[in-house]
Design an enzyme around this catalytic site. Structure first.
Site, PDB file in Angstrom:
ATOM      1  N   CYS A  13       0.849  -1.196   0.000  1.00 23.92           N
ATOM      2  CA  CYS A  13       0.000   0.000   0.000  1.00 23.92           C
ATOM      3  C   CYS A  13       0.884   1.246   0.000  1.00 23.92           C
ATOM      4  O   CYS A  13       2.033   1.210   0.436  1.00 23.92           O
ATOM      5  CB  CYS A  13      -0.960   0.021   1.182  1.00 23.92           C
ATOM      6  SG  CYS A  13      -0.144   0.217   2.783  1.00 23.92           S
ATOM      7  N   CYS A  16       2.060   2.460   3.443  1.00 24.51           N
ATOM      8  CA  CYS A  16       3.152   1.641   3.977  1.00 24.51           C
ATOM      9  C   CYS A  16       4.465   1.997   3.273  1.00 24.51           C
ATOM     10  O   CYS A  16       5.531   2.022   3.905  1.00 24.51           O
ATOM     11  CB  CYS A  16       2.848   0.165   3.777  1.00 24.51           C
ATOM     12  SG  CYS A  16       1.352  -0.373   4.618  1.00 24.51           S
ATOM     13  N   ASP A 392       1.543  13.360 -38.447  1.00 28.00           N
ATOM     14  CA  ASP A 392       2.534  13.657 -39.467  1.00 28.00           C
ATOM     15  C   ASP A 392       2.302  12.682 -40.621  1.00 28.00           C
ATOM     16  O   ASP A 392       1.828  11.563 -40.403  1.00 28.00           O
ATOM     17  CB  ASP A 392       3.939  13.474 -38.877  1.00 28.00           C
ATOM     18  CG  ASP A 392       5.013  13.554 -39.943  1.00 28.00           C
ATOM     19  OD1 ASP A 392       5.062  14.576 -40.643  1.00 28.00           O
ATOM     20  OD2 ASP A 392       5.779  12.577 -40.076  1.00 28.00           O
TER      21      ASP A 392
END
Length: 697
Positions: A13, A16, A392
């Protein structure tokens, strides 16, 4: 100060990860540290041993290594690594049995529940207490207060259940995050660790890190190529899907480039090493993907700012729920303290904080595995909002190479073989790209006899060439060099209307025929534009330096809605700015070389063929690693799906919290419901993000 990067296992997480980063910064010999949660790495500036780093991550049992360790197939964490959950559950069941037999107040019953909390929540409680003393308020701090509070008011069963459910939630979350990281981990496992190298006429087995530029690497059929290099001997088909996303293997022969991590399917190859292992295209992709996964999207930046205020707010709300009803309204102190603890649990910001990064990590990793390099969450999010795409022409919509499209003979007495034999003889002496197109066509389709001698050869700049062959004077070049009759001029005009460049050849002033040449359109271009239209891309624009007739013709053939012609590279940049002013966010697709200014100006710059050019990797926000336009609709779909999932996750996380908190009003919120709501929200936002792994090209 020295700087080192380490791989970290076990970060599940973002909060953490932040705690781990702060703990490493607290090491006396460390100047600074930065955790890359997406790539599961930490960069340390200063001096720190692996033992010190693992000690800093002991609160979550993180393991640290200098080198990436290849993983066995992923599975849900084993019984061995989750023994504390099993042991805690056993103590809980014993406690419930004793509760029935001996009563709630009996010391043996209390001891069983206390053992369940201690075994299952040791890491949680030790970390939470430490953070509480340092006034660091994160998910584990809130959980620790809730569990200790439940024990104080005698809610032993619910305190133990909270600990067990939280441990299960962390195990599932860790597994889910590993799945999200699986794409980049699969990239890291592509290249072999060792290779057979011929050095000084001696064959040896070396670790790829010890291979030097100039070495010759031996690759047998069925083996992966360990380094970037040039084929010096042999030929084979190479599966480049891992690098470029190409589904069809590519034939490689001498003097052609091969990439590390690609698969040699059927032939024996000897490859001259062009780059060190750490400089290979694969290594660059991995590095850029790791950095991109750590790059925060605007949505994530908002969530991080929101969470900074959200967590203290939850603390205040929980305190208010626990104290206001008993102090001011004379209600049960025990009941409302319990409700306040439940508010702490349900208010954990984990689901909210992880809702965005898990989607970004998954999307960027999944894209890389499909041959698309997205260089940050901001670009992933921006592309999902784009409604206008500029292209392009040369090297993007077209192949960037003049090719003979057709020819027409005006003199019935000559054959195609005669025409192209003389054309080849003259054009073989010219360096012009159009001359090369004619000689290649003559070689492949018509053939030519032995080359005749050319005398009095002359190149007329910008127009063509002349020369004498077998006592006849030949001219080949622009129509302006010739006196054409009406029929011949009509043929020239018709070819030009199709966007072709016309070359004419004459013998002794007698016009023999014309050749129509054009930069061939990529076969997948029309299909790509059709797919973009289905994705509701409202406007597609062609930017080209060619004249209007060619631009109009190519736009019509491909299905592009608007064209802007006769543009220099600097003009393209100006036009991109104008398009932004008119239509908002736009993406620009180019070859990454002469389009660099326009790519940099666009909201999202997309470069073609990133696998072969460092320029594309450096200048573009997104690189299509193969020369494959079909990857563009896939990338658009991925970015839009990621954007939708991020929004869904944020709304779901906040809604779940809000609904659970509403249960406080009638006093229905329990610790059981709170932890299930928090755990459920976290798992569901993670699983929702993992749906991005299923999106295929």
């Amino acid at each position: 100060m020295a700087q080192e990067t380490y791989y970290v296992k076990g970060m599940s997480c973002t909060s953490c990860a932040k705690t781990f980063e702060n703990n490493v910064k607290d090491i006396e010999s460390v100047e600074d540290a930065h955790v890359n949660f997406g790539a599961s790495k930490i960069t340390v500036q200063g001096d720190a041993s692996i033992q010190q780093l693992e000690q800093a991550g002991a609160f979550e049992s993180l393991s640290v290594s200098k080198q990436y360790e290849k993983h066995s197939p992923r599975r849900l964490n084993t019984l061995k690594s989750n023994w504390h959950i099993v042991a805690s559950s056993i103590f809980l069941l014993i406690g419930i049995y004793l509760l029935v037999q001996l009563g709630e107040e009996h010391p043996v019953t209390t001891s069983a529940f206390l053992a369940s909390i201690a075994v299952g929540g040791y890491q949680l409680l030790s970390t939470g207490v430490r953070h509480l003393l340092r006034l660091r308020f994160d998910m584990k701090t809130l959980m620790t207060i809730a569990v200790i509070g439940a024990a104080i008011i005698g809610e032993w069963v619910e305190g133990a259940v909270v600990v067990i459910l939280f441990a299960i939630s962390e195990a599932l979350e860790r597994f889910s995050i590993d799945r999200a990281r699986s794409s980049i981990q699969s990239l890291m496992e592509l290249a072999p660790d060792t290779a057979r190298v011929r050095r000084n006429n001696e064959l040896m087995e070396l670790n790829v890190s010890n291979i030097q530029v100039g070495d010759t690497v031996i690759i047998k059929p069925g083996e992966k190529i360990p380094v970037d290099g040039m084929v010096t001997k042999g030929e084979s088909t190479i599966n480049q899907a891992a690098i470029t996303g190409e589904s069809v293997p590519v034939f490689k022969a001498e003097n052609e480039e091969v990439f590390a991590g690609t698969l040699n399917e059927e032939g024996y190859l000897e490859v001259n090493v062009q780059k060190l292992a750490e400089d290979s295209t694969l290594a660059k992709i991995i590095h850029l993907v790791e950095e991109a996964q750590n790059e925060k999207a605007p949505a994530q930046q908002f969530i991080d700012r929101f969470a900074a205020y959200y967590t203290p707010l939850i603390m205040v709300v929980a305190l208010g729920v626990a104290t206001v009803p008993p102090v001011f309204f004379g209600l049960s102190f025990e009941t409302w303290v319990y409700q306040g603890l439940a508010v702490l649990v349900v208010g954990c910001p984990c689901a909210l904080v992880i809702s965005t990064p898990v989607a970004i990590v998954t999307a960027i990793g999944s894209a890389a595995r499909n041959g698309v390099l997205i260089k940050g969450g901001a670009y992933l999010e921006a592309l999902g909002q784009v409604k206008t795409i500029a292209f392009d022409k040369t090297g993007t919509i077209t192949q960037g190479k003049p090719v003979v499209q057709s020819y027409q003979l005006f003199d019935e007495s000559i054959s195609p073989e005669y025409f192209f034999e003389k054309a080849y003889t003259l054009e073989a002496l010219s360096q012009h790209p159009l001359a090369k197109a004619i000689t290649e066509y003559a070689n492949e389709h018509v053939g030519h006899g032995p080359l005749s001698d050319v005398t009095d050869f002359q190149s007329i700049t910008g127009r063509g060439v002349t020369g004498e062959i077998d006592r006849s004077q030949f001219k080949i070049g622009s129509p302006s060099m010739f006196d054409l009759n009406s029929e011949q001029q009509t043929a020239v005009n018709e070819a030009r209307q199709s966007g072709h460049t016309v070359i004419i050849m004459s013998e002794n002033e007698r016009v023999l025929g014309l050749v129509s040449i054009a930069d061939a359109i990529r076969p997948m271009a029309q299909n790509m534009i059709a797919k973009l239209n289905k994705l509701n891309i409202n406007r597609t624009v062609l930017l080209t330096g060619d004249h209007e007739v060619t631009a109009k013709s190519i736009s019509h053939q491909v299905g592009i809605k608007q064209y802007l012609s006769q543009l220099l590279p600097k003009d393209k940049q100006v036009k991109v700015k104008e398009l932004q002013e008119q239509h908002g966010q736009i993406a620009m697709v180019g070859d990454g070389v002469n389009d660099a200014p326009a790519l940099a100006t666009a909201n999202v710059g997309i470069a073609m063929g990133g696998a072969g050019t460092d320029t594309a990797l450096e200048t573009a926000d997104i690189a299509l690693m193969g020369d494959d336009l079909s990857k563009l609709p896939y990338t658009m779909k991925l970015s839009r799906k990621a954007l939708n999932i991020i929004k869904q996750n944020i709304v779901f996380a906040l809604t779940t919290k809000a609904l659970a908190l509403l249960l406080v009003i009638p006093g229905w919120l329990t610790l059981w419901i709170a932890i299930l709501a928090d755990m459920g929200a976290t798992l569901l936002v993670t699983l929702n993000a993992l749906r991005l792994l299923k999106l295929k090209d």
